[in-house]
Design an enzyme around this catalytic site. Sequence first.
Site, PDB file in Angstrom:
ATOM      1  N   GLU A 304       5.042-112.044  42.801  1.00  0.00           N
ATOM      2  CA  GLU A 304       4.336-111.980  44.080  1.00  0.00           C
ATOM      3  C   GLU A 304       3.602-110.648  44.255  1.00  0.00           C
ATOM      4  O   GLU A 304       3.674-110.020  45.305  1.00  0.00           O
ATOM      5  CB  GLU A 304       5.312-112.225  45.236  1.00  0.00           C
ATOM      6  CG  GLU A 304       5.971-113.594  45.151  1.00  0.00           C
ATOM      7  CD  GLU A 304       6.809-113.965  46.372  1.00  0.00           C
ATOM      8  OE1 GLU A 304       7.374-113.065  46.995  1.00  0.00           O
ATOM      9  OE2 GLU A 304       6.877-115.167  46.683  1.00  0.00           O
ATOM     10  N   LYS A 373      17.942-116.646  41.840  1.00  0.00           N
ATOM     11  CA  LYS A 373      18.124-117.391  43.097  1.00  0.00           C
ATOM     12  C   LYS A 373      18.844-118.706  42.817  1.00  0.00           C
ATOM     13  O   LYS A 373      18.766-119.241  41.712  1.00  0.00           O
ATOM     14  CB  LYS A 373      16.776-117.672  43.756  1.00  0.00           C
ATOM     15  CG  LYS A 373      16.127-116.417  44.350  1.00  0.00           C
ATOM     16  CD  LYS A 373      14.881-116.757  45.177  1.00  0.00           C
ATOM     17  CE  LYS A 373      14.261-115.477  45.731  1.00  0.00           C
ATOM     18  NZ  LYS A 373      13.074-115.710  46.581  1.00  0.00           N
ATOM     19  N   ASP A 378      12.600-121.493  46.053  1.00  0.00           N
ATOM     20  CA  ASP A 378      12.768-120.337  46.922  1.00  0.00           C
ATOM     21  C   ASP A 378      13.638-120.639  48.140  1.00  0.00           C
ATOM     22  O   ASP A 378      13.115-120.745  49.251  1.00  0.00           O
ATOM     23  CB  ASP A 378      11.383-119.852  47.384  1.00  0.00           C
ATOM     24  CG  ASP A 378      11.448-118.496  48.052  1.00  0.00           C
ATOM     25  OD1 ASP A 378      12.510-117.868  47.989  1.00  0.00           O
ATOM     26  OD2 ASP A 378      10.430-118.071  48.632  1.00  0.00           O
ATOM     27  N   GLU A 406      15.395-117.898  56.384  1.00  0.00           N
ATOM     28  CA  GLU A 406      13.930-117.965  56.316  1.00  0.00           C
ATOM     29  C   GLU A 406      13.432-119.398  56.386  1.00  0.00           C
ATOM     30  O   GLU A 406      12.427-119.690  57.037  1.00  0.00           O
ATOM     31  CB  GLU A 406      13.468-117.297  55.014  1.00  0.00           C
ATOM     32  CG  GLU A 406      11.978-117.409  54.755  1.00  0.00           C
ATOM     33  CD  GLU A 406      11.552-116.731  53.456  1.00  0.00           C
ATOM     34  OE1 GLU A 406      12.411-116.131  52.772  1.00  0.00           O
ATOM     35  OE2 GLU A 406      10.351-116.804  53.129  1.00  0.00           O
TER      36      GLU A 406
HETATM   37  C1  GCV Z   1      11.059-110.279  49.614  1.00  0.00           C
HETATM   38  C2  GCV Z   1       9.958-115.397  49.318  1.00  0.00           C
HETATM   39  C3  GCV Z   1       9.865-114.731  50.661  1.00  0.00           C
HETATM   40  C4  GCV Z   1       9.419-113.296  50.515  1.00  0.00           C
HETATM   41  C5  GCV Z   1      10.403-112.572  49.596  1.00  0.00           C
HETATM   42  C6  GCV Z   1      10.417-113.308  48.262  1.00  0.00           C
HETATM   43  C7  GCV Z   1      11.408-112.695  47.293  1.00  0.00           C
HETATM   44  O1  GCV Z   1       8.699-115.531  48.759  1.00  0.00           O
HETATM   45  O2  GCV Z   1       9.007-115.441  51.484  1.00  0.00           O
HETATM   46  O3  GCV Z   1       9.396-112.702  51.775  1.00  0.00           O
HETATM   47  O4  GCV Z   1      10.056-111.233  49.414  1.00  0.00           O
HETATM   48  O5  GCV Z   1      10.790-114.642  48.468  1.00  0.00           O
HETATM   49  O6  GCV Z   1      12.507-113.213  47.207  1.00  0.00           O
HETATM   50  O7  GCV Z   1      11.076-111.724  46.651  1.00  0.00           O
END
Ligand code: GCV
Length: 718
Positions: A304, A373, A378, A406
Site C-alpha cells: 500500500e 493476517k 483484509d 474496521e
Molecule cells: C495500517 C487495510 C487498512 C489500512 C491498514 C492496512 C494494513 O488496508 O484499511 O488502514 O493500514 O490494512 O493492515 O496495513
Amino acid sequence: MRPSQLLRGLCLAAGLLLAPLAARAEDGYDLWLRYRPVEAGAATDYRASAGTVAPVADTPTLKVARAELERGLAGLLGERRDGGGEILLGTPASSPRIAALNLPLKAAGAEGYRIRTLNEGGRRVTVIAASTDVGVLHGVYRYLSLIQTRQAVDGLDLVDAPKVRYRLLNHWDNLDRSVERGYAGQSIWDWWRLPDVTDPRYVDYARANASIGINGAVLNNVNAKSDSLTAPYIAKAAALADVFRPYGIKVYLSARFSSPIEIGGLKTADPLDSAVRAFWKAKADEIYKAVPDFGGFLVKANSEGQPGPQDYGRTHADGANMLADAVGPHGGIVMWRAFVYSHEQPDDRAKQGYSEFKPFDGKFAQNVIVQVKNGAIDFQPREPFHPLFGAMPKTNLGMEFQITKEYLGFSTHLAYLGPMWEEVLQADTFAPGMGAAGKGSTVAKVVDGKLHGYSRTLMAGVANIGTDRNWSGSQFDQANWYAFGRLAWDPEASSEAVARDWAAMTFSPDKRFTGPAVAMMMGSREAVVDYMTPMGLHHLMGRSHHYGPGPWVAGGERADWTSVYYHKADKAGIGFDRTARGSDAVAQYAPPVAAAFSDLARIDEKDLLWFHHLPWGYRTRSGRPLWDELVGRYSRGVRSVEGMQATWTGLAPYVDAERHAQVTTYLAVQRREARWWRDASVAYFQSINGLPLPKGEAPPPLSLEAYERMQFPYTPGI
Ligand code: GCV
C-alpha cells in the site's frame, strides 16, 4: 466503633446485599478489573480462603502483584478478611518459604504460574508461585478472576503457561494522536507531553494487558513515520517502557523502511548497502541504550505504498534479515508483515501474499517472524484462513488479528470477535505434521509452534484502544481486547468460555445474566456477516473510510480497492471464481483443503462466493435459489440484531443504568445500520440481476441512487 465506621459498615452491607440487583453507575473505565463486592453469601467463604496476603520481596513486579491482589480482594471481599487463610506469592528465588515448598514449576514456563492450596497446621495457605516475577503477576490475575467468576478457590492446584511467546498489541497510532482505523477517540499516547508527563492511564493500560497475558505493545502505526525513530521519540517510548516494565510488557516500534534516507542522511535504504546496515545497527544500539528490554521492530514494507526492499530489487528476506541483524545482538525480533499486494500485479489479490512469501520459506533469520493476517484479503467479517498458514514450515509465522472493527461496524456495532478468531485458529491446514494426511494441523498449531517447531511464536492484535473513557469505544468492544489476550495466551481456548468470563467480570457473574449475554455475544459476529457480506462475499464497504455498504464501488485508482473486483456480479451470477477455472487461489492450500473449497457439494456455504462464481438461480442447500438465499441471509442479519436488542432489554436488572443505556443506544444504531446494509445491498444486486425479491421480503425503502449518493466526509479512523 466510631459513627463513621458504623455508617461505612452499613453502606457496605447494603451494597453487598443489593449488588446483583441495582449496580451503581459505571462508565466502563474499569474494564474487567472492576472488583465489585461479591454477594454476601459467597463472600464469607471467599474471605476464609483469601485471608491475608503475605509480604513479598522488594521487586517492582512483585510489588505490583501484591498491590493488585490487595486491591482486588479489598474490592471483592472487603478490607477485613480474617478467616485465618493466607496467600503467599513469589518465586523460589525471592521467597524462602516458596523455595522450601519445592513446587513443580517447570510446566509454568517463563511467564506462567502454579496456584496451589496447602494446609499448614490447620491453616489454609494459597500459594501463587512462578519461576519469574511476571509469572506471579499473571497468577494473581488468574486467582482474582476465579473469585470474579465465582469459582472455588479452595483445594486449588492449577498450573498454566502461555502457548505463544510474543502476545502483542499493534497500535496503529500516529504521532499526531490520530489512530488509523481507530474508533475509540484519540491515541492514548500523549506523544507531545511524553516523556515528562506519563498519564496514570498508562498504568491502567498495563494492568489490563497484564491481566490477560499480553506482553508487548507496538506503539506506533505500521504506516510509520521515521520521526518515531529519532532521539526525542525514542525518549518518549522509553518513558512508556518504564511504566510497562513491572507489568511484563515490552515496547516495540514500527519502523519505516526508508528511515536511513529520511533521518539518516543516506541516499538509499537498500538493505544490502553497508551504510544502510550501519545505520540500522547504530539505531538499534541507540534504542537499546534507552530501552534495554526493547522488543524489536514491526515492518510494513512494499505494501500500500510503503517503501521496502523491493524498491532496490531486493527481497522481503533481505529487508527483514538486515533489521534482524541489527536487533539480534540485543535479543530483539523483527515482525515482517505479509500483508502485501500490488495493483500493478494482475493476479488475484488474495494470492499475492502467498506468492511473494512462500518462495522465501527458510530464508528468514531466526529472530524474524513473518506476521500474517488471518485471511488473504483484509480482516473481512469472514475470510477463509490465509493459505500461508501451514505452507511455511521453515519460517516463523505469526498471526495478525484485527481487534478494532474496521470492517465490522466500527465501535457502534456489537460484534464479539472471539468466534471469528476461533474459527480461523481451528481451521485445518492439512499441512503434513500432525495426524494422517496432515489432519489436525490446525492454524492454532501453526501459530503456537507445535506443527513446525518454530523458534519464536507470535500472536498480534491491532488494538481497539483509545482515549474514550471505556477505552474501546463501546462496552462490548472491550470483550474483543480481552478475548484477543486470552486466545493469544491459549489459541486453543474456547471463545464461548472466554466470553463467559468476560461477561461475568465486566457486568455480572449471575447466570441469569451470563447465559443470555454470552449467547448474544456468540451470535453477534454471524449477524454482522449476514447483514454485510453473507455467503463468502467480501470487501463491499464504502470506499476508503470503509463505513457502510458500497457494493457499487468501482473505478478509481486501483481495481483491488473496489467492490466490483470482489463480487463480480453481473446479470448471470455473482462471486469470485478462485477455483482452477478461475484465479486458482485454491491451489495455494493443501490438496484436501483445495479439494473441499473447489467442490460445490463439500464447500461450507459460508465460503461459497469467496471461491465460486455462480448463477443467481444456483440451488443452495436450503433448496432456495442463490438470490433468494442471499436476500434471506441479509434479512436474517437484521432480525438477529433485533433479537440482540430484546435480549439486552431483558438484562437491565443485572447492569448499571449508565452502561445499560449506552449499549441500548448503540444497538439501536446497529439495527438502523444493519437495515441500511441489507437494503442498499439488495437494491444494488437487484439492479444487476433484475430479479424479483423473494416472497415476504420488504423492498428497500430508498432508491439505489439514494444509497449511492450518501457521503460521509468526517468518518473516524482514516
Ligand atoms: C495500517 C487495510 C487498512 C489500512 C491498514 C492496512 C494494513 O488496508 O484499511 O488502514 O493500514 O490494512 O493492515 O496495513
